[in-house]
Write an enzyme that holds these catalytic residues in place. Structure first.
Site, PDB file in Angstrom:
ATOM      1  CD  GLU A   1       9.335 -40.031-102.299  1.00  0.00           C
ATOM      2  OE1 GLU A   1       9.578 -39.285-101.331  1.00  0.00           O
ATOM      3  OE2 GLU A   1      10.101 -40.929-102.653  1.00  0.00           O
TER       4      GLU A   1
ATOM      5  CE  LYS B   1      12.230 -38.953-104.479  1.00  0.00           C
ATOM      6  NZ  LYS B   1      13.358 -38.361-103.761  1.00  0.00           N
TER       7      LYS B   1
END
Ligand code: 13P
Length: 332
Positions: free
Chosen positions: A176, A218
């Site tokens: 992420e 992400k």
């Protein structure tokens, strides 16, 4: 297909996605305080149980990202949270980074910590029931000055080192690199930074020979900065987000999940629906879904206020938002 790839792909069953319930103790304390809820380890357990104990979440959640403290706690049913999720067919995961600190070469930017002792921690988390992991880096936009290439690269190197360790431990990695919404920047600038960040990330993953097939990315959506005074339409967000992803993310990865990043629940829902439709029309090669914290929790927390008598209405608000976000992930 190996086990990790099968687990990673299973998160993208139609209409399913992830709940990020991995706020650190510090963030959870601030979040609860913003709703007037005093905090303690027991209060945080009740906060987690509010969401994880909601009936029927297995219809729309394929996984839940937990924080270390929660992995060891039990729900009101007396079961440990990871065990109770697994019993309902929901994969338990764990945030494994150690948070951020200022980047020494550019102190207005941040670098994620947590590689020290990571391999030992991963084995513990696995024993405690986790099947996947998440590492968050933050990328800050400030005009044309930030982010610096050095901060993007250092964060990418650490994401790659983490991904290799997670895969070696038999745990799916969610990478992420969050491009923050905070700032005065335009949506086009956000799109460019997302594209640059992910292009750098995948080139570094290749240098480190990370197996892309079980990697989940992400990402933030391409949005005008929160202080820009501009409100994007879902179509604008979808067009720029999908364009950035098509240019930077290889087809071989397991899939892409979105964070909500400070959007309202309604914005995060409408933007996801537009992105899903746009990606489908553009024949995007990877599956897409949600991995929201705030956009899934906000309405329920506002109902709950830390009180037992509000659990029913708070869970109803959570169920309602989950159903809308699930429909959005299907492009509806
Ligand atoms: P938000 O959906 O609140 O952005 O959180 C997602 C997340 O996992 C941030 O690390």
């Amino acid at each position: 297909m190996n086990d990790l790839v099968a687990i990673a792909r299973s998160f993208f069953a139609p209409g399913k996605g992830l709940l990020a319930a991995d706020e650190s103790v510090h963030t959870a304390t601030a979040r609860l305080a913003s709703y007037g809820i005093p905090t303690s380890s027991e209060m945080r357990r009740q906060y987690r149980d509010l969401f994880l104990g909601t009936p029927g979440i297995e219809e729309t959640l394929s996984g839940v990202i937990l924080f270390e403290e929660t992995l060891l706690q039990k729900g009101d049913d007396g079961e440990s949270f990871p065990r109770s999720l697994t019993a309902r067919g929901i994969a338990p995961g764990i945030k494994v980074d150690g948070g951020t600190e200022p980047f020494s070469s550019s102190p207005q930017e941040f670098i994620t910590t947590g590689l020290l002792g990571l391999s030992e921690r991963l084995l513990e988390y696995k024993k405690q029931g986790a099947v996947f992991t998440k590492w968050r880096a933050v990328i800050r936009i400030d005009g044309d000055q930030l982010p610096t290439a050095a901060a993007i690269h250092e964060n990418a190197k650490r994401l790659a080192a983490y991904a290799k360790e997670a895969q070696a431990a038999g745990l799916v990695p969610i990478l992420e690199p969050e491009v923050l919404l905070t700032g005065k920047h335009s949506r086009v600038r956000a799109r460019t930074v997302i594209e640059e960040t992910l292009t750098t990330l995948f080139s570094v993953l290749e240098e480190h020979s990370v197996d892309r097939a079980s990697v989940i990315v992400k990402t933030a959506m391409a949005l005008s900065g929160s202080e820009s005074g501009k409100k994007d339409t879902p179509e604008e967000v979808a067009e720029d987000t999908v364009a950035a992803l098509l240019k930077s993310v290889p087809r071989q990865i397991a899939g892409i999940v979105f964070l909500s990043g400070g959007q309202t629940p309604e914005e995060a829902t409408e933007n996801l629906a537009a992105i899903a439709r746009h990606a489908h029309a553009a024949h995007a090669p990877w599956p897409l879904t949600f991995s929201y914290a705030r956009a899934l929790q906000e309405e329920a927390l506002a109902q709950w206020k830390g009180k037992k008598e509000n659990i029913g209405s708070a869970r109803a608000a959570f169920q309602e938002r989950l159903a809308k976000v699930s429909a959005a992930a299907r492009g509806e």
